[in-house]
Scaffold this motif. Structure first.
Motif, short mmCIF file in Angstrom:
data_model
loop_
_atom_site.label_atom_id
_atom_site.label_comp_id
_atom_site.label_asym_id
_atom_site.label_seq_id
_atom_site.Cartn_x
_atom_site.Cartn_y
_atom_site.Cartn_z
N ASN A 79 -69.40 16.41 91.50
CA ASN A 79 -69.56 16.18 92.93
C ASN A 79 -69.09 17.41 93.67
OD1 ASN A 79 -70.39 13.39 92.85
ND2 ASN A 79 -68.30 12.94 92.22
N ARG A 80 -69.80 17.77 94.72
CA ARG A 80 -69.36 18.88 95.57
C ARG A 80 -69.87 18.65 96.98
NH1 ARG A 80 -73.32 22.86 96.33
NH2 ARG A 80 -75.13 22.63 94.99
N SER A 81 -69.36 19.41 97.91
CA SER A 81 -69.80 19.30 99.29
C SER A 81 -70.01 20.69 99.87
CB SER A 81 -68.77 18.53 100.12
OG SER A 81 -67.55 19.22 100.15
N LYS A 90 -72.35 17.86 103.86
CA LYS A 90 -73.27 17.19 102.94
C LYS A 90 -72.59 17.11 101.58
CE LYS A 90 -77.08 17.07 105.48
NZ LYS A 90 -77.98 15.97 105.65
N TYR A 91 -72.85 16.00 100.88
CA TYR A 91 -72.29 15.78 99.55
C TYR A 91 -73.41 15.74 98.52
CZ TYR A 91 -68.12 14.59 102.14
OH TYR A 91 -67.05 14.64 102.99
N THR A 93 -74.23 15.12 94.23
CA THR A 93 -73.86 14.80 92.86
C THR A 93 -74.92 15.43 91.97
OG1 THR A 93 -72.81 12.74 93.52
CG2 THR A 93 -73.42 12.96 91.20
#
Length: 119
Positions: A79-81, A90-91, A93
């Motif tokens: 997961n990152r943003s 915004k996120y 996966t």
């Protein structure tokens, strides 16, 4: 703890190598993975899963694979943003691939040439 993902699906577009500022190479691909069951309309739905491939795995996939090829991917979820230009967060996966297996390729002649040259 365990974070492991195994996928089999088709490439939705040709992989392209991108180089980071630090010189590492990667490619981001989308894998179309059909679900194992039909929905209420009797149709198999498809999930489009973003996968990140690094260094040698990215280079080999970019060289030998093209749109429509079937790949097996083993990796981990991440997961990152990020922040957009409008300051919206915004996120994402995605799967970080550790291993890619070419299950079918329209580029078989090139793969055979590479295997012969490595012997």
């Amino acid at each position: 703890m365990l974070n492991q993902v195994v996928l089999v699906g088709r490439l939705t577009e040709n992989p392209t190598i991108i180089e980071t500022e630090s010189g590492k190479k990667y490619t981001a691909i989308n894998l179309a993975v059909q679900r194992a069951f039909k929905n209420s309309d009797g149709i198999y739905e498809t999930d489009f899963i973003r996968c990140i491939l690094w260094n040698g795995v990215a280079a080999n996939t970019s060289e030998f694979c093209q749109t429509g090829d079937i790949l097996g991917i083993k990796g981990r979820l991440q997961n990152r943003s990020y922040e957009t230009e409008t300051k919206e967060i915004k996120y994402i996966t995605e799967v970080v691939a550790e291993r890619v297996t070419f299950l079918s390729s329209g580029n078989k002649d090139k793969v055979k040439e590479n295997v012969k040259s490595q012997k």
